[in-house]
Design a protein around this motif. Structure first.
Motif, PDB file in Angstrom:
ATOM      1  N   ALA A  69     -27.305 -33.431 -12.213  1.00  0.00           N
ATOM      2  CA  ALA A  69     -26.752 -32.793 -13.407  1.00  0.00           C
ATOM      3  C   ALA A  69     -25.227 -32.820 -13.368  1.00  0.00           C
ATOM      4  N   ALA A  70     -24.628 -32.547 -12.207  1.00  0.00           N
ATOM      5  CA  ALA A  70     -23.176 -32.576 -12.077  1.00  0.00           C
ATOM      6  C   ALA A  70     -22.647 -33.991 -12.307  1.00  0.00           C
ATOM      7  N   CYS A  71     -23.318 -34.992 -11.761  1.00  0.00           N
ATOM      8  CA  CYS A  71     -22.909 -36.384 -11.973  1.00  0.00           C
ATOM      9  C   CYS A  71     -22.999 -36.764 -13.444  1.00  0.00           C
ATOM     10  N   PHE A  72     -24.072 -36.350 -14.095  1.00  0.00           N
ATOM     11  CA  PHE A  72     -24.239 -36.641 -15.515  1.00  0.00           C
ATOM     12  C   PHE A  72     -23.127 -35.996 -16.335  1.00  0.00           C
ATOM     13  N   MET A  73     -22.777 -34.752 -16.024  1.00  0.00           N
ATOM     14  CA  MET A  73     -21.706 -34.077 -16.767  1.00  0.00           C
ATOM     15  C   MET A  73     -20.362 -34.763 -16.567  1.00  0.00           C
ATOM     16  N   LEU A  74     -20.087 -35.226 -15.346  1.00  0.00           N
ATOM     17  CA  LEU A  74     -18.823 -35.917 -15.087  1.00  0.00           C
ATOM     18  C   LEU A  74     -18.763 -37.255 -15.820  1.00  0.00           C
ATOM     19  N   ILE A  75     -19.885 -37.968 -15.849  1.00  0.00           N
ATOM     20  CA  ILE A  75     -19.929 -39.237 -16.577  1.00  0.00           C
ATOM     21  C   ILE A  75     -19.759 -38.985 -18.070  1.00  0.00           C
ATOM     22  N   LEU A  76     -20.391 -37.946 -18.574  1.00  0.00           N
ATOM     23  CA  LEU A  76     -20.246 -37.573 -19.981  1.00  0.00           C
ATOM     24  C   LEU A  76     -18.798 -37.207 -20.306  1.00  0.00           C
ATOM     25  N   LEU A  77     -18.140 -36.487 -19.404  1.00  0.00           N
ATOM     26  CA  LEU A  77     -16.734 -36.132 -19.593  1.00  0.00           C
ATOM     27  C   LEU A  77     -15.852 -37.378 -19.631  1.00  0.00           C
ATOM     28  N   ALA A  78     -16.101 -38.326 -18.739  1.00  0.00           N
ATOM     29  CA  ALA A  78     -15.307 -39.556 -18.706  1.00  0.00           C
ATOM     30  C   ALA A  78     -15.487 -40.354 -19.993  1.00  0.00           C
ATOM     31  N   PHE A  79     -16.727 -40.488 -20.470  1.00  0.00           N
ATOM     32  CA  PHE A  79     -16.951 -41.233 -21.706  1.00  0.00           C
ATOM     33  C   PHE A  79     -16.357 -40.513 -22.915  1.00  0.00           C
ATOM     34  N   THR A  80     -16.389 -39.190 -22.899  1.00  0.00           N
ATOM     35  CA  THR A  80     -15.777 -38.434 -23.989  1.00  0.00           C
ATOM     36  C   THR A  80     -14.271 -38.660 -24.023  1.00  0.00           C
ATOM     37  N   GLN A  81     -13.644 -38.661 -22.863  1.00  0.00           N
ATOM     38  CA  GLN A  81     -12.205 -38.920 -22.803  1.00  0.00           C
ATOM     39  C   GLN A  81     -11.895 -40.332 -23.296  1.00  0.00           C
ATOM     40  N   LEU A  82     -12.666 -41.308 -22.855  1.00  0.00           N
ATOM     41  CA  LEU A  82     -12.433 -42.676 -23.312  1.00  0.00           C
ATOM     42  C   LEU A  82     -12.613 -42.790 -24.820  1.00  0.00           C
ATOM     43  N   TRP A  83     -13.617 -42.103 -25.376  1.00  0.00           N
ATOM     44  CA  TRP A  83     -13.847 -42.123 -26.817  1.00  0.00           C
ATOM     45  C   TRP A  83     -12.657 -41.507 -27.563  1.00  0.00           C
ATOM     46  N   LEU A  84     -12.153 -40.379 -27.050  1.00  0.00           N
ATOM     47  CA  LEU A  84     -10.994 -39.748 -27.688  1.00  0.00           C
ATOM     48  C   LEU A  84      -9.763 -40.651 -27.627  1.00  0.00           C
ATOM     49  N   PHE A  85      -9.550 -41.285 -26.488  1.00  0.00           N
ATOM     50  CA  PHE A  85      -8.400 -42.188 -26.358  1.00  0.00           C
ATOM     51  C   PHE A  85      -8.520 -43.357 -27.324  1.00  0.00           C
ATOM     52  N   LYS A  86      -9.718 -43.900 -27.445  1.00  0.00           N
ATOM     53  CA  LYS A  86      -9.930 -45.025 -28.342  1.00  0.00           C
ATOM     54  C   LYS A  86      -9.743 -44.589 -29.795  1.00  0.00           C
ATOM     55  N   ARG A  87     -10.227 -43.386 -30.127  1.00  0.00           N
ATOM     56  CA  ARG A  87     -10.116 -42.875 -31.496  1.00  0.00           C
ATOM     57  C   ARG A  87      -8.650 -42.653 -31.885  1.00  0.00           C
ATOM     58  N   ARG A  88      -7.841 -42.229 -30.939  1.00  0.00           N
ATOM     59  CA  ARG A  88      -6.427 -42.004 -31.220  1.00  0.00           C
ATOM     60  C   ARG A  88      -5.593 -43.287 -31.152  1.00  0.00           C
ATOM     61  N   GLY A  89      -6.238 -44.382 -30.741  1.00  0.00           N
ATOM     62  CA  GLY A  89      -5.536 -45.661 -30.679  1.00  0.00           C
ATOM     63  C   GLY A  89      -4.741 -45.862 -29.400  1.00  0.00           C
ATOM     64  N   TRP A  90      -5.042 -45.093 -28.374  1.00  0.00           N
ATOM     65  CA  TRP A  90      -4.329 -45.221 -27.117  1.00  0.00           C
ATOM     66  C   TRP A  90      -4.882 -46.346 -26.253  1.00  0.00           C
ATOM     67  N   ILE A  91      -6.109 -46.775 -26.531  1.00  0.00           N
ATOM     68  CA  ILE A  91      -6.711 -47.878 -25.772  1.00  0.00           C
ATOM     69  C   ILE A  91      -6.932 -49.031 -26.718  1.00  0.00           C
ATOM     70  N   ILE A 126      -3.399 -44.093 -18.532  1.00  0.00           N
ATOM     71  CA  ILE A 126      -4.818 -43.956 -18.849  1.00  0.00           C
ATOM     72  C   ILE A 126      -5.599 -43.545 -17.600  1.00  0.00           C
ATOM     73  N   VAL A 127      -5.336 -44.179 -16.477  1.00  0.00           N
ATOM     74  CA  VAL A 127      -6.032 -43.848 -15.230  1.00  0.00           C
ATOM     75  C   VAL A 127      -5.691 -42.423 -14.803  1.00  0.00           C
TER      76      VAL A 127
END
Length: 74
Positions: free
Chosen positions: A52-74, A27-28
């Motif tokens: 703006a760059a920091c916001f996009m990176l944070i948004l990318l991290a949360f999107t990845q976590l959401w996808l992992f959770k949706r697929r049942g990986w977390i 996961i890490v």
């Protein structure tokens, strides 16, 4: 016979702990590289480019976590 059963139980417990640690490492490792692709800040002449760059990176991290959770990986 008892020693063999105890040894198998210990091996099973150790394998379970190893699997959970490898899962966390996966996961890490899946989260960090995409965040590192930004080598420079595009549009650095603009005063809000860093935020703006920091916001996009944070948004990318949360999107990845959401996808992992949706697929049942977390």
């Amino acid at each position: 016979d008892r020693a063999g059963v105890g040894q198998e139980e210990l091996a099973s417990r150790t394998a379970g702990q190893m699997n959970s640690r490898m899962y966390l490492l996966f996961i890490v490792a899946a989260l960090i590289p995409p965040l590192g692709f930004v080598a420079g800040i595009p549009g650095s002449e603009h005063p809000d480019a860093f935020l703006a760059a920091c916001f996009m990176l944070i948004l990318l991290a949360f999107t990845q976590l959401w996808l992992f959770k949706r697929r049942g990986w977390i």
